[in-house]
Design a protein around this motif. Structure first.
Motif, PDB file in Angstrom:
ATOM      1  N   ARG A   1      33.780  47.426  24.839  1.00 20.58           N
ATOM      2  CA  ARG A   1      34.127  47.133  26.251  1.00 20.58           C
ATOM      3  C   ARG A   1      34.820  48.096  27.099  1.00 20.58           C
ATOM      4  NH1 ARG A   1      36.982  40.988  25.809  1.00 20.58           N
ATOM      5  NH2 ARG A   1      37.171  41.692  28.044  1.00 20.58           N
ATOM      6  N   SER A   2      34.188  48.056  28.483  1.00 21.66           N
ATOM      7  CA  SER A   2      34.758  49.263  29.205  1.00 21.66           C
ATOM      8  C   SER A   2      36.195  48.595  29.836  1.00 21.66           C
ATOM      9  CB  SER A   2      33.784  49.179  30.145  1.00 21.66           C
ATOM     10  OG  SER A   2      32.371  49.630  29.970  1.00 21.66           O
ATOM     11  N   LYS A   3      37.004  49.827  30.468  1.00 19.46           N
ATOM     12  CA  LYS A   3      38.061  49.385  31.019  1.00 19.46           C
ATOM     13  C   LYS A   3      37.929  48.835  32.497  1.00 19.46           C
ATOM     14  CE  LYS A   3      40.497  53.003  28.676  1.00 19.46           C
ATOM     15  NZ  LYS A   3      41.311  54.384  28.876  1.00 19.46           N
ATOM     16  N   VAL A   4      38.967  48.021  32.933  1.00 21.07           N
ATOM     17  CA  VAL A   4      38.809  47.561  34.054  1.00 21.07           C
ATOM     18  C   VAL A   4      39.901  48.051  34.963  1.00 21.07           C
ATOM     19  CG1 VAL A   4      39.236  45.523  35.759  1.00 21.07           C
ATOM     20  CG2 VAL A   4      37.410  45.381  33.621  1.00 21.07           C
ATOM     21  N   TYR A   5      40.066  48.809  35.960  1.00 19.78           N
ATOM     22  CA  TYR A   5      41.077  49.594  36.759  1.00 19.78           C
ATOM     23  C   TYR A   5      41.517  48.611  37.776  1.00 19.78           C
ATOM     24  CZ  TYR A   5      39.566  53.493  33.880  1.00 19.78           C
ATOM     25  OH  TYR A   5      39.226  54.282  32.805  1.00 19.78           O
ATOM     26  N   VAL A   6      42.918  48.338  37.938  1.00 19.16           N
ATOM     27  CA  VAL A   6      43.347  47.304  38.991  1.00 19.16           C
ATOM     28  C   VAL A   6      44.413  48.056  39.656  1.00 19.16           C
ATOM     29  CG1 VAL A   6      44.368  45.143  39.380  1.00 19.16           C
ATOM     30  CG2 VAL A   6      42.770  45.703  37.462  1.00 19.16           C
ATOM     31  N   GLY A   7      44.169  48.009  41.253  1.00 17.99           N
ATOM     32  CA  GLY A   7      45.119  48.389  42.064  1.00 17.99           C
ATOM     33  C   GLY A   7      46.046  47.155  42.831  1.00 17.99           C
ATOM     34  N   ILE A   8      47.305  46.731  42.687  1.00 14.30           N
ATOM     35  CA  ILE A   8      47.885  45.777  43.410  1.00 14.30           C
ATOM     36  C   ILE A   8      48.913  46.089  44.480  1.00 14.30           C
ATOM     37  CG2 ILE A   8      49.386  43.864  42.804  1.00 14.30           C
ATOM     38  CD1 ILE A   8      47.991  43.654  39.725  1.00 14.30           C
ATOM     39  N   TYR A   9      48.985  45.507  45.364  1.00 16.24           N
ATOM     40  CA  TYR A   9      50.084  45.624  46.287  1.00 16.24           C
ATOM     41  C   TYR A   9      50.389  44.336  46.968  1.00 16.24           C
ATOM     42  CZ  TYR A   9      52.642  46.985  50.602  1.00 16.24           C
ATOM     43  OH  TYR A   9      53.678  47.540  51.304  1.00 16.24           O
ATOM     44  N   VAL A  10      51.441  43.639  46.626  1.00 19.85           N
ATOM     45  CA  VAL A  10      52.238  42.333  47.022  1.00 19.85           C
ATOM     46  C   VAL A  10      50.886  41.252  46.443  1.00 19.85           C
ATOM     47  CG1 VAL A  10      53.011  40.929  48.964  1.00 19.85           C
ATOM     48  CG2 VAL A  10      53.148  43.396  49.045  1.00 19.85           C
ATOM     49  N   ASP A  11      50.299  41.006  47.493  1.00 20.01           N
ATOM     50  CA  ASP A  11      49.441  39.772  47.339  1.00 20.01           C
ATOM     51  C   ASP A  11      47.939  40.356  47.441  1.00 20.01           C
ATOM     52  OD1 ASP A  11      49.274  39.797  49.930  1.00 20.01           O
ATOM     53  OD2 ASP A  11      49.419  37.880  50.377  1.00 20.01           O
ATOM     54  N   ASP A  12      47.459  41.403  47.374  1.00 16.24           N
ATOM     55  CA  ASP A  12      46.182  42.153  47.394  1.00 16.24           C
ATOM     56  C   ASP A  12      45.902  42.974  46.236  1.00 16.24           C
ATOM     57  OD1 ASP A  12      45.560  40.788  49.884  1.00 16.24           O
ATOM     58  OD2 ASP A  12      46.372  42.304  51.161  1.00 16.24           O
ATOM     59  N   PHE A  13      44.879  42.848  46.046  1.00 12.92           N
ATOM     60  CA  PHE A  13      44.302  43.759  44.574  1.00 12.92           C
ATOM     61  C   PHE A  13      42.926  44.223  44.871  1.00 12.92           C
ATOM     62  CE2 PHE A  13      43.244  39.778  42.939  1.00 12.92           C
ATOM     63  CZ  PHE A  13      41.917  40.098  42.173  1.00 12.92           C
ATOM     64  N   VAL A  14      42.747  45.356  44.306  1.00 13.25           N
ATOM     65  CA  VAL A  14      41.324  45.852  44.170  1.00 13.25           C
ATOM     66  C   VAL A  14      41.244  46.145  42.676  1.00 13.25           C
ATOM     67  CG1 VAL A  14      41.100  46.758  46.419  1.00 13.25           C
ATOM     68  CG2 VAL A  14      41.921  48.051  44.603  1.00 13.25           C
ATOM     69  N   PHE A  15      39.925  46.169  42.160  1.00 18.29           N
ATOM     70  CA  PHE A  15      39.582  46.567  40.947  1.00 18.29           C
ATOM     71  C   PHE A  15      37.910  46.869  40.685  1.00 18.29           C
ATOM     72  CE2 PHE A  15      37.922  42.094  41.496  1.00 18.29           C
ATOM     73  CZ  PHE A  15      36.816  41.994  40.579  1.00 18.29           C
ATOM     74  N   TYR A  16      37.986  47.949  39.642  1.00 15.14           N
ATOM     75  CA  TYR A  16      36.541  48.297  39.475  1.00 15.14           C
ATOM     76  C   TYR A  16      36.324  48.481  37.882  1.00 15.14           C
ATOM     77  CZ  TYR A  16      38.267  53.114  39.125  1.00 15.14           C
ATOM     78  OH  TYR A  16      38.951  54.275  38.857  1.00 15.14           O
ATOM     79  N   SER A  17      35.078  48.612  37.479  1.00 18.22           N
ATOM     80  CA  SER A  17      34.948  49.293  36.191  1.00 18.22           C
ATOM     81  C   SER A  17      33.474  49.893  36.085  1.00 18.22           C
ATOM     82  CB  SER A  17      34.879  47.925  35.267  1.00 18.22           C
ATOM     83  OG  SER A  17      34.371  48.279  33.846  1.00 18.22           O
ATOM     84  N   THR A  18      33.255  50.719  35.218  1.00 14.75           N
ATOM     85  CA  THR A  18      31.964  51.325  35.187  1.00 14.75           C
ATOM     86  C   THR A  18      30.872  50.502  34.658  1.00 14.75           C
ATOM     87  OG1 THR A  18      32.474  52.223  33.071  1.00 14.75           O
ATOM     88  CG2 THR A  18      32.963  53.765  34.614  1.00 14.75           C
ATOM     89  N   ASP A  19      31.102  49.065  34.298  1.00 14.76           N
ATOM     90  CA  ASP A  19      30.338  48.170  33.820  1.00 14.76           C
ATOM     91  C   ASP A  19      30.250  47.076  34.519  1.00 14.76           C
ATOM     92  OD1 ASP A  19      28.780  46.393  32.217  1.00 14.76           O
ATOM     93  OD2 ASP A  19      29.919  46.517  30.486  1.00 14.76           O
ATOM     94  N   PRO A  20      29.464  46.844  35.190  1.00 10.53           N
ATOM     95  CA  PRO A  20      29.261  45.277  36.155  1.00 10.53           C
ATOM     96  C   PRO A  20      29.541  44.158  35.427  1.00 10.53           C
ATOM     97  CG  PRO A  20      27.439  46.759  36.703  1.00 10.53           C
ATOM     98  CD  PRO A  20      28.262  47.364  35.482  1.00 10.53           C
ATOM     99  N   ALA A  21      29.222  43.957  34.061  1.00 10.24           N
ATOM    100  CA  ALA A  21      29.480  42.898  33.286  1.00 10.24           C
ATOM    101  C   ALA A  21      30.959  42.637  32.859  1.00 10.24           C
ATOM    102  CB  ALA A  21      28.579  42.962  32.000  1.00 10.24           C
ATOM    103  N   GLU A  22      31.465  43.774  32.750  1.00 11.69           N
ATOM    104  CA  GLU A  22      33.268  43.943  32.545  1.00 11.69           C
ATOM    105  C   GLU A  22      33.732  43.342  33.801  1.00 11.69           C
ATOM    106  OE1 GLU A  22      36.048  43.745  29.894  1.00 11.69           O
ATOM    107  OE2 GLU A  22      33.861  44.471  29.146  1.00 11.69           O
TER     108      GLU A  22
END
Length: 101
Positions: A1-22
């Motif tokens: 499985r590929s990693k998912v990277y998450v950025g969080i600030y209060v009630d907002d977050f962004v995330f990405y992975s190199t794998d769209p399925a992940e």
């Protein structure tokens, strides 16, 4: 499985992975646990503007820019209205620069 990277600030977050399925798996699992609105590609997060480009070969690139944040900050503190002098510096010819007069 590929990693998912998450950025969080209060009630907002962004995330990405190199794998769209992940990424989709992450969305599905998170939605099972909390109410969340997935709003697509991020446009602006923590003072950074994101510009996305999808290439014909399937690759994705992103340009990150903080000019919007700096312009907002300059306006907030009135710097954008100040009399701007090119090459302005506190240095004065003939004065020592290693002491405070």
């Amino acid at each position: 499985r590929s990693k998912v990277y998450v950025g969080i600030y209060v009630d907002d977050f962004v995330f990405y992975s190199t794998d769209p399925a992940e990424e989709q798996r992450f969305c599905d699992e998170l939605a099972k646990r909390v109410t969340v609105d997935f709003m697509g590609d991020v446009d602006y997060f923590l003072g950074t503007a994101f510009t996305w480009k999808r290439h014909d070969d399937g690759h994705l690139s992103v340009h990150l820019c903080q000019s919007a944040f700096t312009e907002f900050t300059a306006h907030r503190f009135g710097v954008d209205k100040m009399n701007q002098t090119p090459n302005m510096s506190p240095y004065r010819s003939g004065l020592p620069i290693d002491s405070i007069p």
